[in-house]
Design an enzyme around this catalytic site. Structure first.
Site, PDB file in Angstrom:
ATOM      1  CE  LYS A 113       9.795  40.958  34.278  1.00 29.14           C
ATOM      2  NZ  LYS A 113      10.114  41.912  33.276  1.00 29.14           N
TER       3      LYS A 113
HETATM    4  C1  LIG Z   1      10.986  42.925  33.148  1.00 34.27           C
HETATM    5  C2  LIG Z   1      11.357  43.768  31.979  1.00 34.27           C
HETATM    6  C3  LIG Z   1      12.803  44.381  31.746  1.00 34.27           C
HETATM    7  C4  LIG Z   1      13.710  44.352  32.831  1.00 34.27           C
HETATM    8  O1  LIG Z   1      14.286  43.276  33.162  1.00 34.27           O
HETATM    9  P1  LIG Z   1      15.066  42.949  34.556  1.00 34.27           P
HETATM   10  O2  LIG Z   1      15.577  41.596  34.373  1.00 34.27           O
HETATM   11  O3  LIG Z   1      14.204  43.495  35.611  1.00 34.27           O
HETATM   12  O4  LIG Z   1      16.348  43.842  34.609  1.00 34.27           O
HETATM   13  C5  LIG Z   1      12.848  45.001  30.795  1.00 34.27           C
HETATM   14  N1  LIG Z   1      11.751  45.011  29.925  1.00 34.27           N
HETATM   15  C6  LIG Z   1      10.682  44.425  29.903  1.00 34.27           C
HETATM   16  C7  LIG Z   1       9.568  44.472  28.733  1.00 34.27           C
HETATM   17  C8  LIG Z   1      10.321  43.701  31.081  1.00 34.27           C
HETATM   18  O5  LIG Z   1       9.224  43.054  31.437  1.00 34.27           O
END
Ligand SMILES: *Cc1c(COP(=O)(O)O)cnc(C)c1O
Length: 510
Positions: A113
């Protein structure tokens, strides 16, 4: 460049900055660029000689952002600067012949993120500044976030001390890991607040939503504090655009490292929740990056696997399962709407979203289904399989992964063809250390930790993992130092609108 929306219900045609500040389009659709730009192969390959911040700036400029080029460069230098523990920012690592890992967790909160949330708040703040100067906006913004752990910390870190913004995060009290709670309650910054909510993540999310949709509260914030509410969530275009940049960047690195021949395709395998990360890969492909197949990896919450297999998206009667990859535990993958828009247009999207709201399911038409099948393959990985993959890959290759990444690794092994594959790694192993510990000791998902481990704090357990896996990447400094920081936030509030509203009121007064 102007934006339109996936349901063609918003006539405003915003610029990039306006789309970032507005978030969701009028009528409930998501903003998408009116047309997609393109990169030549030479341009993409040329990225290999540039620092990451310049790669990201080039992608933003090609997408026609309404920010002066020298400001874009300055904001990118800030977004992808010294707070990252690897100056390559999003390095590509060859783990075994033909399988490369794109590490998206070198940022300050050790999860993917950060790629978007170190960047988007800078453009958000810049946009508010510009609009206020032009007299088209009077207020500052208060960002409210409900989190199951990861997003909250990344958003706090991204918005901390940004002009024109404040941020208050709500997490389920007792419902996040030790490390996640410490990450949030020790957050620095003069404009941040963190509260536990009595209840689970759902209670937390509904409470924030209720406060958000309360017109009386909105008026109070505007009149007394000069604030508007924003959610800065993952459907905001400002979070998607940075996620296109790292796929363009990764292809350049793959070629430079000899992982793929110039112009030849690489597949990418993405651990998917809300469909934002993999949509970044789709957009990169549409702008000319030689990406072959998009491999969509799910955990036991496998609604996307079924959709890509059948053309029907069905959450009626589908249980929500807890997994060792909680950031992928999702039923409605909101960003899928953008893909459907590009494949089928706004009228079809309106109809399908109406069906989803009314009947909790929809089926796409044949041409759209064929288009999905041409681009995507999908599979899902069980809880026990994902832990077994962590142990196996460490044993075979000396590379330690978290469970989100393990889902993608396992799916990639099942789905890949002849082309090299890029496995997208979304969290440092230490961010989800307890399940990595279970994986390495052969314990099942959900099994209580036994022996000395049962008594250990989350941070002590990470040291224990390093003993079991001496070749693993080091524990990032911000995680290792968590127990030396003061806990700034201890407030816990009741679930429901009133809990959230009184928390925000109290926070605004201090
Ligand atoms: C948010 C997140 C995901 C999923 O990503 P999306 O963009 O929602 O598909 C996968 N792994 C981690 C560690 C995340 O924080």
């Amino acid at each position: 460049m102007r934006y339109t929306d996936t349901r063609a219900l918003d006539p405003s045609r915003p610029t990039f900055s306006e789309a970032v500040v507005t978030g969701i389009a009028a009528g409930g659709g998501l903003y998408v660029p009116e047309r997609l730009p393109s990169f030549s192969l030479d341009e993409v390959l040329g990225f290999a000689g540039l620092p990451y911040r310049d790669r990201a700036a080039a992608v933003f400029e090609r997408f026609g952002v309404d920010v002066a080029p020298e400001r874009v460069s300055a904001l990118m230098a800030d977004a992808y600067g010294a707070q990252w523990d690897d100056e390559r920012i999003a390095p590509v690592v060859e783990v075994t012949a033909g399988v490369h890992v794109l590490e998206l967790w070198h940022g300050p909160t050790s999860a993917f993120k950060d790629m978007a949330l170190q960047c988007m708040p800078l453009f958000f703040s810049e946009a508010v500044d510009t609009m206020q100067a032009a007299g088209t906006l009077a207020e500052d913004f208060l960002v409210l976030v409900a989190t199951s752990g990861d997003t909250g910390k990344a958003a706090l870190e991204g918005f901390a001390d940004r002009d024109h913004t404040g941020i208050v995060v709500f997490y389920p009290d007792g419902g996040v890991s030790d490390v996640q709670r410490l990450q949030m309650v020790t957050q620095h910054g003069a404009n941040v607040g963190v509260f536990g909510v009595r209840g689970n993540f759902d209670d937390c999310q509904s409470a924030v939503k209720a406060a958000f949709n309360d017109p009386g509260f909105a008026e109070e914030l505007r009149e007394r504090h000069g604030l508007r509410l924003s959610s800065a969530n993952s459907i905001n275009w400002g979070r998607l655009l940075p996620q296109i940049a790292y796929y363009v960047s990764a292809y350049a690195d793959m070629v430079a490292q000899g992982g793929v021949k110039p112009g030849a395709p690489m597949d990418v395998c993405v651990p998917t929740g809300n469909f934002g990360n993999i949509l970044g890969a789709y957009y990169a492909r549409m702008t000319g990056v030689p990406i072959g197949r998009l491999l969509c990896a799910s955990n036991e919450n496998n609604v996307l696997t079924d959709f890509i297999a059948t053309g029907t998206y069905d959450i009626s009667g589908r249980p929500f399962v807890t997994t060792p990859s909680p950031s992928m535990d999702i039923l409605v993958s909101s960003n899928l709407e953008r893909l459907l828009y590009h494949l089928a247009g706004p009228e079809a999207v309106r109809e399908w979203m109406r069906e989803l709201a009314e009947h909790r399911r929809f089926t796409v038409d044949r041409p759209t289904f064929a288009a999905v099948r041409e681009l995507f393959s999908a599979d899902w990985v069980s809880n026990d399989e994902s832990l077994a993959t962590i142990a196996r890959v460490y044993k075979e290759h000396g590379y330690l992964m978290d469970a989100h990444t393990a889902v993608a690794w396992e799916a990639a092994e099942r789905l890949r063809g002849e082309d090299p594959v890029l496995v997208v790694s979304t969290a440092h192993w230490a961010k989800f250390g307890a399940d990595v510990y279970r994986a390495l000791t052969g314990a099942a998902y959900g099994a209580p930790l036994t022996g000395a481990a049962a008594e250990m704090s989350g941070l002590r357990l990470l040291d224990e993992v390093r003993v079991l896996a001496p070749d693993a990447a080091a524990i990032p400094a911000p995680l290792a130092g968590l127990n030396t920081l003061p806990e700034r936030f201890t407030g816990v509030v009741d679930a429901g609108r009133d809990g959230v509203v009184s928390a925000v009121r109290g926070w605004l007064e201090t």
